[in-house]
Design a protein around this motif. Sequence first.
Motif, PDB file in Angstrom:
ATOM      1  N   ASP A  33       0.868  -0.814   0.025  1.00  0.00           N
ATOM      2  CA  ASP A  33      -0.174  -0.057  -0.122  1.00  0.00           C
ATOM      3  C   ASP A  33       0.782   0.979   0.434  1.00  0.00           C
ATOM      4  O   ASP A  33       0.704   2.066  -1.204  1.00  0.00           O
ATOM      5  N   GLU A  35       3.641   2.520  -0.425  1.00  0.00           N
ATOM      6  CA  GLU A  35       5.285   2.634  -1.333  1.00  0.00           C
ATOM      7  C   GLU A  35       4.615   2.168  -2.901  1.00  0.00           C
ATOM      8  O   GLU A  35       5.232   2.323  -3.567  1.00  0.00           O
ATOM      9  N   LEU A  36       3.478   2.467  -3.101  1.00  0.00           N
ATOM     10  CA  LEU A  36       2.652   1.071  -3.846  1.00  0.00           C
ATOM     11  C   LEU A  36       2.500   2.353  -5.742  1.00  0.00           C
ATOM     12  O   LEU A  36       1.621   3.169  -4.961  1.00  0.00           O
ATOM     13  N   GLU A  37       3.428   2.360  -6.440  1.00  0.00           N
ATOM     14  CA  GLU A  37       3.026   2.939  -7.862  1.00  0.00           C
ATOM     15  C   GLU A  37       2.539   2.226  -8.937  1.00  0.00           C
ATOM     16  O   GLU A  37       3.348   1.010  -9.106  1.00  0.00           O
ATOM     17  N   THR A  44      -1.180   7.075 -14.212  1.00  0.00           N
ATOM     18  CA  THR A  44      -0.547   6.688 -12.243  1.00  0.00           C
ATOM     19  C   THR A  44      -0.664   7.189 -11.448  1.00  0.00           C
ATOM     20  O   THR A  44      -1.782   7.933 -11.265  1.00  0.00           O
ATOM     21  N   TYR A  46      -1.254   5.764  -7.066  1.00  0.00           N
ATOM     22  CA  TYR A  46      -0.243   5.213  -5.720  1.00  0.00           C
ATOM     23  C   TYR A  46      -1.283   4.972  -5.082  1.00  0.00           C
ATOM     24  O   TYR A  46      -2.438   5.139  -4.385  1.00  0.00           O
ATOM     25  N   GLY A  47      -0.833   3.499  -4.326  1.00  0.00           N
ATOM     26  CA  GLY A  47      -1.453   3.066  -2.705  1.00  0.00           C
ATOM     27  C   GLY A  47      -2.508   2.587  -3.114  1.00  0.00           C
ATOM     28  O   GLY A  47      -3.317   2.455  -4.115  1.00  0.00           O
ATOM     29  N   GLY A  50      -5.353   5.018  -5.148  1.00  0.00           N
ATOM     30  CA  GLY A  50      -5.399   5.023  -6.871  1.00  0.00           C
ATOM     31  C   GLY A  50      -5.440   3.943  -7.296  1.00  0.00           C
ATOM     32  O   GLY A  50      -6.395   3.589  -8.344  1.00  0.00           O
ATOM     33  N   THR A 125       5.552  -3.313  -5.670  1.00  0.00           N
ATOM     34  CA  THR A 125       5.629  -1.865  -5.047  1.00  0.00           C
ATOM     35  C   THR A 125       5.714  -0.969  -5.800  1.00  0.00           C
ATOM     36  O   THR A 125       5.225  -0.111  -6.576  1.00  0.00           O
ATOM     37  N   LYS A 126       6.345  -1.771  -7.310  1.00  0.00           N
ATOM     38  CA  LYS A 126       6.043  -0.526  -8.960  1.00  0.00           C
ATOM     39  C   LYS A 126       4.738  -1.751  -9.431  1.00  0.00           C
ATOM     40  O   LYS A 126       6.097  -2.984  -9.663  1.00  0.00           O
TER      41      LYS A 126
END
Length: 141
Positions: A33, A35-37, A44, A46-47, A50, A125-126
């Motif tokens: 959660d 650090e998620l991109e 794009t 995040y988390g 997003g 994480t990405k």
Amino acid sequence: MLTQEAIKELALDWYKKLDVHVPMVEVLPLLADAELEMVFPEATVYGYAGFEGWFQRVIRIFFDEVHTVKVVEPVINGDTAVVKVVVQWEASVWNAPEPFSKRIKCDAFQTWEVKLTDAGKVVITKYIVDGLEYHEGSATL
């Protein structure tokens, strides 16, 4: 210990869940959660928040999805890895008021970063979609 097998299992599980449009709560454990991109062609995010917005939108646009994992190539560095993923994606889409749906079929080239959590789970994480290569005759996004 982070292994190639665990990373491949994560990729297969991820796409299986996307294919059948599982409830979001079943997908979230595969993601980190804080650090998620996630970088998609259209956005794009995040988390978890997003991701939720993206997920709820795409499950209402695409149907009859089939993801076929072609490549999962990790470079492991301790408890993290950078992973090259190639997945063939097929999906139908209908844009109102068109009389028929269209079929998309392409290879999606992706770069993931994953990590092993303290609980021993592998999470994304990405997630970057590097590009799409459409098959002949495919509709496009």
